[in-house]
Scaffold this motif. Structure first.
Motif, PDB file in Angstrom:
ATOM      1  N   SER A  17       0.808  -1.217   0.000  1.00 24.60           N
ATOM      2  CA  SER A  17       0.000   0.000   0.000  1.00 24.60           C
ATOM      3  C   SER A  17       0.841   1.267   0.000  1.00 24.60           C
ATOM      4  N   GLY A  18       2.149   1.133   0.131  1.00 22.72           N
ATOM      5  CA  GLY A  18       3.049   2.278  -0.007  1.00 22.72           C
ATOM      6  C   GLY A  18       3.249   3.122   1.220  1.00 22.72           C
ATOM      7  N   GLY A  19       2.623   2.773   2.342  1.00 18.75           N
ATOM      8  CA  GLY A  19       2.707   3.645   3.505  1.00 18.75           C
ATOM      9  C   GLY A  19       3.869   3.387   4.430  1.00 18.75           C
ATOM     10  N   ALA A  20       4.337   2.146   4.481  1.00 14.38           N
ATOM     11  CA  ALA A  20       5.401   1.784   5.414  1.00 14.38           C
ATOM     12  C   ALA A  20       6.477   0.998   4.667  1.00 14.38           C
ATOM     13  N   ALA A  42      10.990  -9.131   2.595  1.00 16.28           N
ATOM     14  CA  ALA A  42       9.721  -9.836   2.453  1.00 16.28           C
ATOM     15  C   ALA A  42       8.756  -8.984   1.656  1.00 16.28           C
ATOM     16  N   LEU A  43       7.848  -9.654   0.972  1.00  8.61           N
ATOM     17  CA  LEU A  43       6.729  -8.971   0.326  1.00  8.61           C
ATOM     18  C   LEU A  43       5.521  -9.081   1.248  1.00  8.61           C
ATOM     19  N   HIS A  49      -5.861  -1.095   6.567  1.00  9.94           N
ATOM     20  CA  HIS A  49      -6.638  -1.876   7.531  1.00  9.94           C
ATOM     21  C   HIS A  49      -5.852  -3.027   8.140  1.00  9.94           C
ATOM     22  N   GLY A  50      -4.783  -3.464   7.459  1.00 13.25           N
ATOM     23  CA  GLY A  50      -4.012  -4.552   8.030  1.00 13.25           C
ATOM     24  C   GLY A  50      -3.212  -5.327   7.014  1.00 13.25           C
ATOM     25  N   VAL A  51      -2.468  -6.306   7.529  1.00 11.46           N
ATOM     26  CA  VAL A  51      -1.620  -7.169   6.708  1.00 11.46           C
ATOM     27  C   VAL A  51      -2.394  -8.431   6.352  1.00 11.46           C
ATOM     28  N   ARG A  52      -2.502  -8.717   5.064  1.00 15.22           N
ATOM     29  CA  ARG A  52      -3.248  -9.887   4.599  1.00 15.22           C
ATOM     30  C   ARG A  52      -2.346 -11.083   4.327  1.00 15.22           C
ATOM     31  N   GLY A  53      -1.074 -10.824   4.084  1.00 19.17           N
ATOM     32  CA  GLY A  53      -0.164 -11.923   3.812  1.00 19.17           C
ATOM     33  C   GLY A  53       1.275 -11.451   3.783  1.00 19.17           C
ATOM     34  N   VAL A  54       2.194 -12.363   4.126  1.00 24.53           N
ATOM     35  CA  VAL A  54       3.629 -12.061   4.126  1.00 24.53           C
ATOM     36  C   VAL A  54       4.354 -13.180   3.403  1.00 24.53           C
ATOM     37  N   THR A 112       1.342  -1.697  12.723  1.00 24.08           N
ATOM     38  CA  THR A 112       0.378  -0.770  13.317  1.00 24.08           C
ATOM     39  C   THR A 112      -0.991  -1.416  13.453  1.00 24.08           C
ATOM     40  N   SER A 113      -1.333  -2.291  12.516  1.00 25.36           N
ATOM     41  CA  SER A 113      -2.633  -2.956  12.511  1.00 25.36           C
ATOM     42  C   SER A 113      -2.728  -4.082  13.535  1.00 25.36           C
ATOM     43  N   GLY A 114      -1.569  -4.475  14.106  1.00 28.20           N
ATOM     44  CA  GLY A 114      -1.558  -5.559  15.081  1.00 28.20           C
ATOM     45  C   GLY A 114      -0.991  -6.863  14.567  1.00 28.20           C
ATOM     46  N   ALA A 115      -0.671  -6.959  13.286  1.00 30.63           N
ATOM     47  CA  ALA A 115      -0.126  -8.199  12.725  1.00 30.63           C
ATOM     48  C   ALA A 115       1.289  -8.448  13.255  1.00 30.63           C
TER      49      ALA A 115
END
Length: 250
Positions: A17-20, A42-43, A49-54, A112-115
């Protein structure tokens, strides 16, 4: 002839998302006037809203990225962010043993999202990276996970205890250096949901200013100013923890 920009290597994960992550690192270093290079660990598939996958990179490929940058372009400071696995953390530490440049280590454990972005084995390798680092920049939960202020003092490392996650109308950041009095910055909290990438931005900005030759306390002070201005100029994107406005800071 214009002077060459400071060369900063950011070792971190990619934020789709380009923010972090490396995206925030590149924006920060570029806006401040530096030359940004990256070693992506890592990608991630994520947004405000959050991390969906790493998807971690292989340790060998992370090492190859570091070697390619250092051997050809050269480096005047390094920023370390999300590492993704213990094996990657070890190869990064090994490659930076004889780096000779300032190293700013942001011990990213939770987004930040808690992931969760670092497991227990990875956190164990943080000991090596903190020893190598010029500065470690934990937030409130990261500092607690590392054993708290007493454990950091016992390690004999310089660290910046970031207070953005603490409660209250003021944000206090404390620079602790072995054998020196603490330096504290205290500012009114910027009330905003647009805080995605603040830690990445701060550590990259500190690395940039160290590469410029500023002493550690001045580098931290200048980096804090940049982050606060970027927060104030957030573009308002996303429905969750939105990105900062790096491009709006002049």
């Amino acid at each position: 002839m214009t002077s060459r920009p400071p060369r900063i290597l950011a070792i971190a994960g990619s934020d789709s998302s380009g923010g972090a992550g490396v995206q925030a690192d590149i924006k920060t270093i570029t806006m401040l006037g530096g030359y940004a290079m990256t070693a992506i660990t890592a990608l991630t598939a994520q947004n405000t809203h959050g991390v969906r996958g790493v998807a971690p990179c292989s340790p060998d490929f992370v090492a190859a990225q570091i070697d390619a940058c250092v051997e050809d372009i050269g480096v005047e400071a390094v920023k370390i962010g999300m590492l993704g696995s213990a094996d990657i953390a070890e190869v990064v530490a090994d490659r930076l043993e004889d780096c000779g440049a300032p190293i700013v280590f942001d011990p990213v454990m939770v987004a930040t999202s808690g992931a969760v972005l670092a497991d227990a084995a990875t956190v164990e390798v943080f000991e090596w990276l903190m020893e190598l680092g010029t500065l470690t920049t934990p937030n409130v939960p990261e500092l607690a996970a590392l054993g708290g202020p007493s454990a950091m003092v016992a390690r004999g490392v310089a660290y910046l205890a970031k207070g953005g996650d603490a409660d209250g109308p003021m944000v206090e950041d404390r620079l602790v250096r072995p054998g020196m009095p603490d330096e504290v910055w205290s500012d009114a909290r910027i009330v905003t949901r647009h805080t995605h990438g603040t830690g990445c931005t701060l550590s990259s900005a500190i690395a940039f200013h160290l590469a410029r030759g500023l002493p550690l306390d001045k580098a931290v002070g200048a980096a804090r100013t940049f982050v606060r201005e970027a927060m104030k100029r957030a573009p308002g994107f996303g429905g969750g923890n939105g990105p900062l406005g790096h491009q709006a800071v002049r």
